[in-house]
Structures are given as C-alpha cells and as structure tokens.
Motif scaffolding. Structure first.
Motif, PDB file in Angstrom:
ATOM      1  N   ALA A   8       7.768   6.976  -6.640  1.00 41.78           N
ATOM      2  CA  ALA A   8       6.312   7.094  -6.552  1.00 41.78           C
ATOM      3  C   ALA A   8       5.809   6.537  -5.229  1.00 41.78           C
ATOM      4  O   ALA A   8       6.532   5.846  -4.504  1.00 41.78           O
ATOM      5  CB  ALA A   8       5.653   6.338  -7.709  1.00 41.78           C
ATOM      6  N   THR A   9       4.570   6.826  -4.913  1.00 39.28           N
ATOM      7  CA  THR A   9       3.938   6.300  -3.709  1.00 39.28           C
ATOM      8  C   THR A   9       4.030   4.780  -3.722  1.00 39.28           C
ATOM      9  O   THR A   9       3.721   4.153  -4.737  1.00 39.28           O
ATOM     10  CB  THR A   9       2.456   6.723  -3.659  1.00 39.28           C
ATOM     11  OG1 THR A   9       2.392   8.146  -3.705  1.00 39.28           O
ATOM     12  CG2 THR A   9       1.780   6.222  -2.404  1.00 39.28           C
ATOM     13  N   ILE A  27      -8.249   7.284  -5.456  1.00 36.82           N
ATOM     14  CA  ILE A  27      -7.185   6.295  -5.382  1.00 36.82           C
ATOM     15  C   ILE A  27      -6.341   6.619  -4.163  1.00 36.82           C
ATOM     16  O   ILE A  27      -5.994   7.783  -3.928  1.00 36.82           O
ATOM     17  CB  ILE A  27      -6.337   6.321  -6.666  1.00 36.82           C
ATOM     18  CG1 ILE A  27      -7.238   6.000  -7.868  1.00 36.82           C
ATOM     19  CG2 ILE A  27      -5.166   5.353  -6.560  1.00 36.82           C
ATOM     20  CD1 ILE A  27      -6.591   6.295  -9.204  1.00 36.82           C
ATOM     21  N   GLU A  28      -6.010   5.577  -3.393  1.00 36.58           N
ATOM     22  CA  GLU A  28      -5.227   5.791  -2.175  1.00 36.58           C
ATOM     23  C   GLU A  28      -4.175   4.701  -2.049  1.00 36.58           C
ATOM     24  O   GLU A  28      -4.242   3.672  -2.724  1.00 36.58           O
ATOM     25  CB  GLU A  28      -6.139   5.815  -0.948  1.00 36.58           C
ATOM     26  CG  GLU A  28      -6.914   4.549  -0.728  1.00 36.58           C
ATOM     27  CD  GLU A  28      -7.929   4.657   0.399  1.00 36.58           C
ATOM     28  OE1 GLU A  28      -8.173   3.619   1.022  1.00 36.58           O
ATOM     29  OE2 GLU A  28      -8.475   5.744   0.647  1.00 36.58           O
ATOM     30  N   ASP A  29      -3.213   4.932  -1.151  1.00 31.33           N
ATOM     31  CA  ASP A  29      -2.203   3.909  -0.906  1.00 31.33           C
ATOM     32  C   ASP A  29      -2.736   2.904   0.112  1.00 31.33           C
ATOM     33  O   ASP A  29      -3.871   3.023   0.573  1.00 31.33           O
ATOM     34  CB  ASP A  29      -0.877   4.537  -0.470  1.00 31.33           C
ATOM     35  CG  ASP A  29      -0.913   5.197   0.901  1.00 31.33           C
ATOM     36  OD1 ASP A  29      -1.930   5.089   1.629  1.00 31.33           O
ATOM     37  OD2 ASP A  29       0.097   5.828   1.265  1.00 31.33           O
ATOM     38  N   ARG A  33      -3.916   6.792   2.472  1.00 34.17           N
ATOM     39  CA  ARG A  33      -3.518   8.152   2.118  1.00 34.17           C
ATOM     40  C   ARG A  33      -3.938   8.449   0.681  1.00 34.17           C
ATOM     41  O   ARG A  33      -3.621   7.693  -0.235  1.00 34.17           O
ATOM     42  CB  ARG A  33      -2.008   8.303   2.263  1.00 34.17           C
ATOM     43  CG  ARG A  33      -1.523   9.733   2.099  1.00 34.17           C
ATOM     44  CD  ARG A  33      -0.055   9.807   2.292  1.00 34.17           C
ATOM     45  NE  ARG A  33       0.573   9.156   1.129  1.00 34.17           N
ATOM     46  CZ  ARG A  33       1.857   9.227   0.848  1.00 34.17           C
ATOM     47  NH1 ARG A  33       2.677   9.862   1.643  1.00 34.17           N
ATOM     48  NH2 ARG A  33       2.350   8.633  -0.218  1.00 34.17           N
ATOM     49  N   PRO A  34      -4.646   9.543   0.437  1.00 38.39           N
ATOM     50  CA  PRO A  34      -5.100   9.866  -0.927  1.00 38.39           C
ATOM     51  C   PRO A  34      -3.930  10.099  -1.875  1.00 38.39           C
ATOM     52  O   PRO A  34      -2.925  10.698  -1.514  1.00 38.39           O
ATOM     53  CB  PRO A  34      -5.889  11.164  -0.747  1.00 38.39           C
ATOM     54  CG  PRO A  34      -6.205  11.251   0.703  1.00 38.39           C
ATOM     55  CD  PRO A  34      -5.113  10.521   1.417  1.00 38.39           C
ATOM     56  N   ILE A  35      -4.098   9.591  -3.103  1.00 39.98           N
ATOM     57  CA  ILE A  35      -3.088   9.764  -4.150  1.00 39.98           C
ATOM     58  C   ILE A  35      -3.665  10.574  -5.299  1.00 39.98           C
ATOM     59  O   ILE A  35      -3.054  11.528  -5.754  1.00 39.98           O
ATOM     60  CB  ILE A  35      -2.596   8.402  -4.671  1.00 39.98           C
ATOM     61  CG1 ILE A  35      -1.929   7.627  -3.553  1.00 39.98           C
ATOM     62  CG2 ILE A  35      -1.648   8.589  -5.845  1.00 39.98           C
ATOM     63  CD1 ILE A  35      -1.614   6.195  -3.920  1.00 39.98           C
ATOM     64  N   VAL A  62      -3.270  -1.110 -13.293  1.00 38.81           N
ATOM     65  CA  VAL A  62      -2.028  -0.909 -14.038  1.00 38.81           C
ATOM     66  C   VAL A  62      -0.868  -0.610 -13.092  1.00 38.81           C
ATOM     67  O   VAL A  62       0.219  -1.198 -13.218  1.00 38.81           O
ATOM     68  CB  VAL A  62      -2.201   0.214 -15.080  1.00 38.81           C
ATOM     69  CG1 VAL A  62      -0.876   0.625 -15.677  1.00 38.81           C
ATOM     70  CG2 VAL A  62      -3.176  -0.220 -16.163  1.00 38.81           C
ATOM     71  N   VAL A  63      -1.078   0.271 -12.145  1.00 41.18           N
ATOM     72  CA  VAL A  63      -0.005   0.630 -11.206  1.00 41.18           C
ATOM     73  C   VAL A  63       0.430  -0.595 -10.401  1.00 41.18           C
ATOM     74  O   VAL A  63       1.625  -0.851 -10.237  1.00 41.18           O
ATOM     75  CB  VAL A  63      -0.461   1.777 -10.275  1.00 41.18           C
ATOM     76  CG1 VAL A  63       0.482   1.930  -9.096  1.00 41.18           C
ATOM     77  CG2 VAL A  63      -0.555   3.077 -11.053  1.00 41.18           C
TER      78      VAL A  63
END
Length: 90
Positions: A8-9, A27-29, A33-35, A62-63
């Motif tokens: 995953a990212t 949500i982005e990293d 960068r868009p996720i 959560v992630v």
C-alpha cells in the motif's frame, strides 16, 4: 513475509486540505500525492459534508494506526501463548 498492506501507499497518510482549497474529504500521502476521497460517495452527493469529513478523518486515523495495532496484537498473542504454556507446567 510480504502482505498486501506492505504494498500500500507508504504511511503516514493525511487529510488533503492543508493550505489548499481541497475539501478535507481528500486523503493524500506525506508528499501530497492523492490516495482517495470520501467526498460525493455517500447519499448526500456533496463533497465537504460533516459525514464525509469524519469518514476521511477516520480512514486516516485507522491507516496510520495499523502498524502499531498489528504490533500490539502480536505482543498480546505472544503473552497469551506464554501464559497458556506456563499454566500447563503446574
């Protein structure tokens, strides 16, 4: 062992509204960068609603907690297995 979460990212993830005109449903990293986005996918069909913003915030929380949760569960399992083994020695 490689798992799907390893592919995953990379984390941490964050809400994508920092300093830009992007709704807090994106949500982005860490590099921006868009996720994903929770905007426009519920029954309200709008982007920045309290429900969509809360969903995005929950996903990010959560992630970002995933690795710590897995580690805690592994430690708990190890402790429980140890406790079970010492009970049998009596």
């Amino acid at each position: 062992m490689t798992t799907k979460t390893d592919q995953a990212t990379p984390r941490p993830w964050r809400l994508g509204f920092r300093g830009r005109a992007i709704p807090p449903t994106h949500i982005e990293d860490a590099a921006g960068r868009p996720i994903a986005s929770t905007g426009g996918y519920s029954n309200n069909r709008q982007d920045a609603t309290p429900e969509n913003e809360a969903n995005a915030a929950l996903i990010v929380r959560v992630v970002n907690s995933h690795d710590a949760l897995v580690a805690a569960l592994e430690q708990a399992l190890y402790a429980l297995r140890g406790a079970a083994c010492s009970c049998n020695d009596d």
